[in-house]
Design a protein around this motif. Structure first.
Motif, PDB file in Angstrom:
ATOM      1  N   TYR A 276      -1.791   6.856   0.105  1.00  0.00           N
ATOM      2  CA  TYR A 276      -2.765   6.451   1.134  1.00  0.00           C
ATOM      3  C   TYR A 276      -2.371   6.963   2.526  1.00  0.00           C
ATOM      4  O   TYR A 276      -3.237   7.367   3.311  1.00  0.00           O
ATOM      5  CB  TYR A 276      -2.903   4.929   1.202  1.00  0.00           C
ATOM      6  N   ALA A 277      -1.059   6.894   2.835  1.00  0.00           N
ATOM      7  CA  ALA A 277      -0.621   7.309   4.180  1.00  0.00           C
ATOM      8  C   ALA A 277      -0.938   8.786   4.395  1.00  0.00           C
ATOM      9  O   ALA A 277      -1.479   9.172   5.434  1.00  0.00           O
ATOM     10  CB  ALA A 277       0.871   7.041   4.356  1.00  0.00           C
ATOM     11  N   SER A 278      -0.637   9.604   3.392  1.00  0.00           N
ATOM     12  CA  SER A 278      -0.881  11.047   3.530  1.00  0.00           C
ATOM     13  C   SER A 278      -2.372  11.346   3.593  1.00  0.00           C
ATOM     14  O   SER A 278      -2.810  12.193   4.376  1.00  0.00           O
ATOM     15  CB  SER A 278      -0.245  11.804   2.368  1.00  0.00           C
TER      16      SER A 278
ATOM     17  N   PHE B 240       0.813  -1.217   0.000  1.00  0.00           N
ATOM     18  CA  PHE B 240       0.000   0.000   0.000  1.00  0.00           C
ATOM     19  C   PHE B 240       0.850   1.273   0.000  1.00  0.00           C
ATOM     20  O   PHE B 240       0.327   2.368   0.104  1.00  0.00           O
ATOM     21  CB  PHE B 240      -0.950  -0.011   1.213  1.00  0.00           C
ATOM     22  N   TRP B 241       2.161   1.131  -0.093  1.00  0.00           N
ATOM     23  CA  TRP B 241       3.042   2.304  -0.142  1.00  0.00           C
ATOM     24  C   TRP B 241       3.003   2.922  -1.545  1.00  0.00           C
ATOM     25  O   TRP B 241       2.684   2.238  -2.534  1.00  0.00           O
ATOM     26  CB  TRP B 241       4.491   1.921   0.161  1.00  0.00           C
ATOM     27  N   GLY B 242       3.388   4.188  -1.611  1.00  0.00           N
ATOM     28  CA  GLY B 242       3.592   4.856  -2.901  1.00  0.00           C
ATOM     29  C   GLY B 242       2.315   5.186  -3.648  1.00  0.00           C
ATOM     30  O   GLY B 242       2.336   5.447  -4.844  1.00  0.00           O
TER      31      GLY B 242
ATOM     32  N   ALA C  31      10.540   8.160   4.127  1.00  0.00           N
ATOM     33  CA  ALA C  31       9.127   8.059   3.711  1.00  0.00           C
ATOM     34  C   ALA C  31       8.226   8.654   4.789  1.00  0.00           C
ATOM     35  O   ALA C  31       7.270   9.377   4.490  1.00  0.00           O
ATOM     36  CB  ALA C  31       8.760   6.599   3.454  1.00  0.00           C
ATOM     37  N   SER C  32       8.548   8.388   6.047  1.00  0.00           N
ATOM     38  CA  SER C  32       7.720   8.900   7.135  1.00  0.00           C
ATOM     39  C   SER C  32       7.906  10.417   7.285  1.00  0.00           C
ATOM     40  O   SER C  32       6.930  11.158   7.466  1.00  0.00           O
ATOM     41  CB  SER C  32       8.077   8.177   8.436  1.00  0.00           C
ATOM     42  N   GLU C  33       9.138  10.876   7.194  1.00  0.00           N
ATOM     43  CA  GLU C  33       9.376  12.326   7.307  1.00  0.00           C
ATOM     44  C   GLU C  33       8.749  13.066   6.126  1.00  0.00           C
ATOM     45  O   GLU C  33       8.337  14.219   6.267  1.00  0.00           O
ATOM     46  CB  GLU C  33      10.876  12.615   7.418  1.00  0.00           C
ATOM     47  N   ASN C  34       8.632  12.414   4.991  1.00  0.00           N
ATOM     48  CA  ASN C  34       7.949  13.005   3.830  1.00  0.00           C
ATOM     49  C   ASN C  34       6.469  13.243   4.147  1.00  0.00           C
ATOM     50  O   ASN C  34       5.911  14.289   3.820  1.00  0.00           O
ATOM     51  CB  ASN C  34       8.121  12.066   2.624  1.00  0.00           C
ATOM     52  N   VAL C  35       5.845  12.259   4.809  1.00  0.00           N
ATOM     53  CA  VAL C  35       4.436  12.428   5.205  1.00  0.00           C
ATOM     54  C   VAL C  35       4.326  13.590   6.197  1.00  0.00           C
ATOM     55  O   VAL C  35       3.447  14.454   6.072  1.00  0.00           O
ATOM     56  CB  VAL C  35       3.867  11.124   5.820  1.00  0.00           C
ATOM     57  N   MET C  36       5.237  13.637   7.169  1.00  0.00           N
ATOM     58  CA  MET C  36       5.217  14.725   8.169  1.00  0.00           C
ATOM     59  C   MET C  36       5.299  16.086   7.486  1.00  0.00           C
ATOM     60  O   MET C  36       4.540  17.006   7.801  1.00  0.00           O
ATOM     61  CB  MET C  36       6.391  14.573   9.144  1.00  0.00           C
ATOM     62  N   ARG C  37       6.212  16.196   6.555  1.00  0.00           N
ATOM     63  CA  ARG C  37       6.408  17.475   5.845  1.00  0.00           C
ATOM     64  C   ARG C  37       5.145  17.863   5.080  1.00  0.00           C
ATOM     65  O   ARG C  37       4.705  19.005   5.133  1.00  0.00           O
ATOM     66  CB  ARG C  37       7.612  17.338   4.892  1.00  0.00           C
ATOM     67  N   LYS C  38       4.535  16.884   4.397  1.00  0.00           N
ATOM     68  CA  LYS C  38       3.328  17.188   3.611  1.00  0.00           C
ATOM     69  C   LYS C  38       2.168  17.618   4.512  1.00  0.00           C
ATOM     70  O   LYS C  38       1.327  18.410   4.103  1.00  0.00           O
ATOM     71  CB  LYS C  38       2.930  15.970   2.763  1.00  0.00           C
ATOM     72  N   LEU C  39       2.150  17.110   5.754  1.00  0.00           N
ATOM     73  CA  LEU C  39       1.081  17.502   6.694  1.00  0.00           C
ATOM     74  C   LEU C  39       1.340  18.871   7.317  1.00  0.00           C
ATOM     75  O   LEU C  39       0.469  19.412   7.982  1.00  0.00           O
ATOM     76  CB  LEU C  39       0.967  16.485   7.830  1.00  0.00           C
TER      77      LEU C  39
HETATM   78  C1  COA Z   1       5.715   5.815   6.342  1.00  0.00           C
HETATM   79  C2  COA Z   1       4.745   5.245   5.307  1.00  0.00           C
HETATM   80  C3  COA Z   1       3.371   5.079   5.941  1.00  0.00           C
HETATM   81  C4  COA Z   1       4.671   6.215   4.128  1.00  0.00           C
HETATM   82  O1  COA Z   1       3.880   5.668   3.111  1.00  0.00           O
HETATM   83  P1  COA Z   1       3.913   6.286   1.612  1.00  0.00           P
HETATM   84  O2  COA Z   1       3.064   5.456   0.774  1.00  0.00           O
HETATM   85  O3  COA Z   1       5.339   6.477   1.234  1.00  0.00           O
HETATM   86  O4  COA Z   1       3.319   7.743   1.852  1.00  0.00           O
HETATM   87  P2  COA Z   1       2.304   8.626   0.978  1.00  0.00           P
HETATM   88  O5  COA Z   1       0.908   8.226   1.249  1.00  0.00           O
HETATM   89  O6  COA Z   1       2.645  10.035   1.315  1.00  0.00           O
HETATM   90  O7  COA Z   1       2.598   8.301  -0.537  1.00  0.00           O
HETATM   91  C5  COA Z   1       3.861   8.578  -1.088  1.00  0.00           C
HETATM   92  C6  COA Z   1       3.843   8.705  -2.577  1.00  0.00           C
HETATM   93  O8  COA Z   1       2.726   8.102  -3.224  1.00  0.00           O
HETATM   94  C7  COA Z   1       2.673   8.663  -4.558  1.00  0.00           C
HETATM   95  N1  COA Z   1       1.279   8.706  -5.003  1.00  0.00           N
HETATM   96  C8  COA Z   1       0.730   7.846  -5.911  1.00  0.00           C
HETATM   97  N2  COA Z   1      -0.575   8.121  -6.061  1.00  0.00           N
HETATM   98  C9  COA Z   1      -0.876   9.166  -5.258  1.00  0.00           C
HETATM   99  C10 COA Z   1      -2.075   9.889  -4.998  1.00  0.00           C
HETATM  100  N3  COA Z   1      -3.229   9.578  -5.585  1.00  0.00           N
HETATM  101  N4  COA Z   1      -2.023  10.904  -4.105  1.00  0.00           N
HETATM  102  C11 COA Z   1      -0.873  11.240  -3.489  1.00  0.00           C
HETATM  103  N5  COA Z   1       0.313  10.578  -3.702  1.00  0.00           N
HETATM  104  C12 COA Z   1       0.306   9.545  -4.578  1.00  0.00           C
HETATM  105  C13 COA Z   1       3.339  10.009  -4.499  1.00  0.00           C
HETATM  106  O9  COA Z   1       4.419   9.985  -5.390  1.00  0.00           O
HETATM  107  C14 COA Z   1       3.818  10.125  -3.056  1.00  0.00           C
HETATM  108  O10 COA Z   1       5.155  10.588  -2.990  1.00  0.00           O
HETATM  109  P3  COA Z   1       5.534  12.153  -2.888  1.00  0.00           P
HETATM  110  O11 COA Z   1       4.935  12.677  -1.626  1.00  0.00           O
HETATM  111  O12 COA Z   1       6.999  12.180  -2.860  1.00  0.00           O
HETATM  112  O13 COA Z   1       4.909  12.804  -4.094  1.00  0.00           O
HETATM  113  C15 COA Z   1       5.231   3.856   4.823  1.00  0.00           C
HETATM  114  O14 COA Z   1       6.506   4.009   4.262  1.00  0.00           O
HETATM  115  C16 COA Z   1       5.309   2.832   5.951  1.00  0.00           C
HETATM  116  O15 COA Z   1       4.298   2.240   6.329  1.00  0.00           O
HETATM  117  N6  COA Z   1       6.531   2.590   6.486  1.00  0.00           N
HETATM  118  C17 COA Z   1       6.751   1.585   7.495  1.00  0.00           C
HETATM  119  C18 COA Z   1       6.225   1.991   8.844  1.00  0.00           C
HETATM  120  C19 COA Z   1       6.859   3.267   9.359  1.00  0.00           C
HETATM  121  O16 COA Z   1       8.065   3.473   9.244  1.00  0.00           O
HETATM  122  N7  COA Z   1       6.041   4.117   9.981  1.00  0.00           N
HETATM  123  C20 COA Z   1       6.467   5.408  10.478  1.00  0.00           C
HETATM  124  C21 COA Z   1       7.215   5.328  11.727  1.00  0.00           C
HETATM  125  S1  COA Z   1       7.776   6.964  12.246  1.00  0.00           S
END
Ligand code: COA
Length: 177
Positions: free
Chosen positions: A109-111, A104-106, A140-148
């Protein structure tokens, strides 16, 4: 309100049938790489975690939501609010966090889920400030933080694993304005 719909997701309280898919997520070493000391968790540990998260909902009025895909009904993982007891130096505080299964990454969904959880923190819980703690290297997690809209505040060390951490924060009084 403990159920939130976003365009693609349902954020809700935990159900018994979430245990198996959440345990699968917790058993993946890549998912757990930056959690605690990086050790994957088994079914029993996952059951204990879900119980703890549900207790937090009952005790605090907030907690970690199960995140379900609206289209398929699959459990993607969690996002939501928790008190970061593992890091006493930041208390009192409420942390926003997330963990999704690798498939479910990329996909944003997380954001999408975390934005809804942040809105819940402001409008439903009336919180003034939320923090988020990432192990350094968890881009990846810090990217979500920044976007929020969270910004880095300080660096410290995980008391148990000794791993370096970065604490991010957002002032929700400004967010509300
Ligand atoms: C941290 C975590 C939740 C991030 O998940 P993620 O899928 O990378 O995060 P996002 O939901 O922001 O999606 C990222 C990418 O999806 C892509 N994407 C594809 N379709 C998209 C859509 N419809 N809308 C937005 N982004 C989309 C984008 O390119 C985005 O990257 P960008 O922000 O650089 O443009 C995931 O890596 C994870 O579960 N990690 C393991 C657990 C963990 O470490 N948790 C945090 C502990 S602090």
């Amino acid at each position: 309100m403990t159920e939130i719909r976003t365009p693609r997701l349902l954020l809700r309280r935990w159900r018994e049938d979430d245990l198996a898919p959440m345990a699968e997520i917790n058993a993946d070493p890549q998912v757990m790489r930056f959690i605690g000391d990086g050790t994957p968790r088994d079914l029993e540990q996952t059951a204990e975690s879900i119980q703890r998260w549900e207790d937090e909902w009952d005790d605090e009025g907030f907690g970690l939501f199960a995140v379900e895909l609206l289209g398929s009904g699959e459990l993607a993982g969690f996002t939501g609010l928790a008190v970061p007891y593992f890091l006493p130096e930041v208390l009192p505080a409420v942390e926003i966090g997330w963990r999704l299964g690798r498939q479910f990454w990329g996909q944003g969904y997380a954001s999408e889920a975390a934005q809804a959880a942040l809105d819940f923190a402001v409008t439903d819980r009336g919180l003034d400030r939320v923090i988020s703690i990432a192990q350094i290297g968890n881009h990846a997690s810090e990217n979500v933080m920044r976007k929020l809209g969270l910004t880095p505040e300080r660096e410290t060390t995980h008391p148990l694993s000794g791993r370096p951490l970065r604490v991010h924060a957002i002032d929700l009084t400004e967010y509300r304005a």
